[in-house]
Design an enzyme around this catalytic site. Structure first.
Site, PDB file in Angstrom:
ATOM      1  N   GLU B  48       0.859  -1.183   0.000  1.00 36.74           N
ATOM      2  CA  GLU B  48       0.000   0.000   0.000  1.00 36.74           C
ATOM      3  C   GLU B  48       0.895   1.232   0.000  1.00 36.74           C
ATOM      4  OE1 GLU B  48      -2.399   0.233   3.483  1.00 36.74           O
ATOM      5  OE2 GLU B  48      -3.282  -1.743   3.203  1.00 36.74           O
ATOM      6  N   ASP B  59      -5.299   8.910  10.749  1.00 35.72           N
ATOM      7  CA  ASP B  59      -3.935   8.509  11.078  1.00 35.72           C
ATOM      8  C   ASP B  59      -3.468   8.996  12.435  1.00 35.72           C
ATOM      9  OD1 ASP B  59      -3.041   6.935   8.842  1.00 35.72           O
ATOM     10  OD2 ASP B  59      -3.299   8.754   7.655  1.00 35.72           O
TER      11      ASP B  59
END
Lengths: 405, 259
Positions: B48, B59
């Site tokens: 990824e 995040d």
């Protein structure tokens, strides 16, 4: 009736959030719809607004200002007189009451200059909720007094040290907290933006501004106003005063965005007039972004308007041509700020001074178009006590002690 | 090459697939490409590539810092596509993971076209749910790309079924409620979630993400999931110890999955 049941205002709004938040947004949406149809909830909300927040706020016939300007009747919707000094108390009381109803014990909030943080801390103290406020580190230093107010009211203030360390990063951090603690926490979002149902829900909690102003104007003048003006950052005070007037096709709606140093300089916070379509903080709207879709930092002398996007219903009203959005520069806003101080003895929030400045600018053309003296309601969304540091520096009051005027 | 190829290969070897995440442009575009190649050489089955974004709400601090650094270094969307192109020939499928606005700004169909042309397998969309994805569903069909949506412990069975029906390649199960970041213990919610997803997913592989940082944890997750997704721990290794640390951690994770 907009939005549709998935939160869309035409192409705007919706939900652009992690799947982890969808269940919480669905839960919130269900509780909010039920609550708004429950007389026990709406009755308690009205009682709190009346007995605690001090609404309905006055619609004040600003005769001194009108005489000074000439050729117009200017009415000020005095949201600055509400408890905590701005329209925001309506939204926080609504959401805090809903939080209690959902059985959650903790609210989190983002704040830029600290006004929404103070309002959230106030509602949390009043309704006995734990309150955590995320605030960009840069802002905690600029607004130490508001940090103290929040702490005094029992809230925990967490400085945000990521990204640009301002309001948009405080929202990011609040969303991160929410996704982690969603079971017992409500995110008390401060404006009519974010993922569905926030834009519609916040609008419904603040739409009393327009409902009151409409009735007050009819009672005072015997007619509807020719125009309604409000400042637009995220857009909660504007949607609050606009909403009741949207069906009145003859009432012109003006939203004044923060033009900062001027749209042409790139240093502004005018998402509609100086931005483009995109997705930020959970909904599709207009935003300030570069050619790769990275958010551009906004600039405004007014912390409350210093946000790089705008609520989706404003994007829709703009595209429909129902409301007109124009930028007002820092300098224009500060001129209006000084004018209202001197003519009426009212120190407005710098945010609200943008609305006044814009209204004064469009008056001549409006008078021309109508062929008579226009009646204009300006939403005085907040008071200016919080802005005295900025105003003092802008007008050089601290160094020389000079009198302006 | 669809992501499903990586899962089939691992399944044939009797183990879960190792999925490794690194953001493009970290610490620079060229070094980022080198890091992804090192990760592939050290045993990841699927890559990824993160597209750095100014407002990464999903995040945690490690990935935030890395992507902030990448953006400060001037990384552009085209650099992310270039990174895909540079590593796509190394024998494993390569996905982009991106918040939605950069894709929308690039143009959804144009992004799909250029990602396919770069040899990319598809796109993971952490803040795009199928309900809002009409344009992406069409573009990913037109350009034959995988589309990986996320499911979470809070998803209802109805939403899991709906989401899985729109996924191609694999399903991304976020095993804990929270942001990305290495954790000392993996989530107890994960096996339950994977079982619920598998009930709806049929043959579609289920990858589990958020929190894994060691071979032992990878083994634990690999016992019930088809893929073990590792991000923050790899980013930390690269940030603190460069390529040697990245290789060591990747090998450790991979050995945790070897039967």
């Amino acid at each position: 009736m907009l939005p549709d049941d998935r939160g869309h205002f035409g192409p705007y709004g919706g939900r652009f959030v992690p799947e982890a938040l969808i269940a919480a947004l669905d839960e919130l949406d269900a509780h909010y719809r039920k609550a708004m149809a429950d007389p026990e909830f709406t009755g308690e909300f009205e009682r709190m607004l009346r007995d605690y927040a001090g609404t309905p706020s006055l619609l004040y016939d600003a005769t001194h200002l009108s005489a000074h300007v000439g050729g117009a009747r200017i009415l000020l919707k005095r949201e600055d007189l509400n408890h905590t000094g701005a329209h925001k108390v309506r939204n926080v009381l609504g959401q805090a009451l809903l939080t209690k109803r959902m059985g959650k014990g903790r609210v989190i909030a983002e704040t830029g200059a600290g006004q929404h943080g103070v309002a959230s801390a106030t509602a949390a103290a009043y309704l006995d909720l734990e309150c955590v406020v995320y605030m960009g580190e840069v802002d905690t230093k600029r607004q130490a007094l508001n940090v103290a107010r929040m702490k005094m009211l029992g809230a925990t203030v967490i400085p945000v040290t990521t990204g640009s360390r301002t309001l948009k990063d405080a929202i990011n951090e609040a969303l991160r907290d929410w996704v982690t603690n969603v079971d017992d926490t409500h995110y008390l979002l401060g404006t009519a933006a974010g993922p569905h149902p926030f834009p519609a829900m916040v609008r419904d909690f603040v739409r009393g501004i327009g409902v009151e102003a409409r009735a007050q104007c009819l009672a005072l003048t015997g007619a509807l106003p020719d125009a309604v003006a409000a400042c637009v950052g995220g857009g909660s005070n504007a949607i609050g005063i606009f909403h009741a007037f949207v069906p009145d096709a003859d009432v012109r709606l003006y939203g004044f965005e923060a033009g900062g140093d001027g749209i042409e300089t790139g240093r502004h916070a005018a998402s509609i007039t100086g931005g483009s379509h995109g997705v930020l903080h959970g909904s599709r709207s207009y935003l300030l972004q570069d050619e790769d879709g990275q958010t551009i930092e906004s600039h405004s002398i007014s912390a409350g308007l210093d946000y790089p996007s705008v609520g989706p219903e404003h994007a829709w009203l703009h595209d429909q041509g129902r409301a007109r959005y124009q930028p007002v520069t820092d300098a224009e806003a500060m001129d209006a700020f000084a004018l209202l101080c001197r003519t009426e003895g009212i120190i407005p929030a710098i945010e609200s001074a943008h609305a006044l400045a814009g209204a004064l600018r469009v008056l001549p053309a409006l008078r021309e178009e109508l062929g008579h003296e226009p009646t204009v309601i300006v939403n005085l969304s907040g008071r200016g006590d919080k802005d005295m540091h900025t105003a003092g520096e802008y007008f050089g009051l601290f160094d020389s002690g000079e009198v302006i005027g | 090459m669809s992501a499903s190829v990586a899962f089939e290969k691992a399944r044939a070897e009797g183990r879960a697939a190792l999925v490794g995440y690194l953001p493009a442009g970290f610490p620079s575009v060229a070094e980022g490409i080198g890091a992804v190649k090192a990760m592939i050489e050290s045993g990841v089955d699927l890559v990824e590539i993160g597209l750095p974004y100014s407002d990464p709400v999903m995040d945690g601090p490690v990935i935030q810092r890395a992507t902030e650094q990448a953006l400060a270094g001037g990384v552009r969307t085209r650099d992310v596509l270039h990174t895909v192109e540079a590593v796509a020939g190394a024998g494993v499928p390569v996905l982009i993971m991106s918040y939605w606005n950069p894709v929308e700004k690039y143009g959804v169909d144009a992004f799909a076209r250029d990602l396919a042309a770069a040899g990319g397998a598809g796109l993971i969309t952490p803040d795009l749910i199928p309900d809002e994805a009409q344009e992406w569903l069409a573009a990913s069909d037109a350009h034959k790309l995988d589309r990986i949506f996320l499911v979470s412990p809070s998803s209802t069975d109805e939403r899991i079924a709906m989401t899985v029906a729109h996924c191609r390649g694999f399903v991304y199960a976020t095993a804990v409620m929270g942001v990305t970041g290495a954790r000392d213990s993996t989530s107890s919610a994960a096996p339950t979630l994977v079982a619920r997803v598998k009930a709806a997913a049929g043959n579609l592989p289920v990858g589990v993400g958020l929190g894994v940082r060691s071979g032992a944890q990878a083994a634990e997750v690999g016992a019930y999931a088809d893929g073990v997704i590792v991000g923050s721990a790899l980013v930390s290794a690269l940030a603190d110890g460069g390529l040697p640390a990245l290789r060591t951690l990747t090998q450790d994770l991979r050995s945790g999955l070897t039967p």
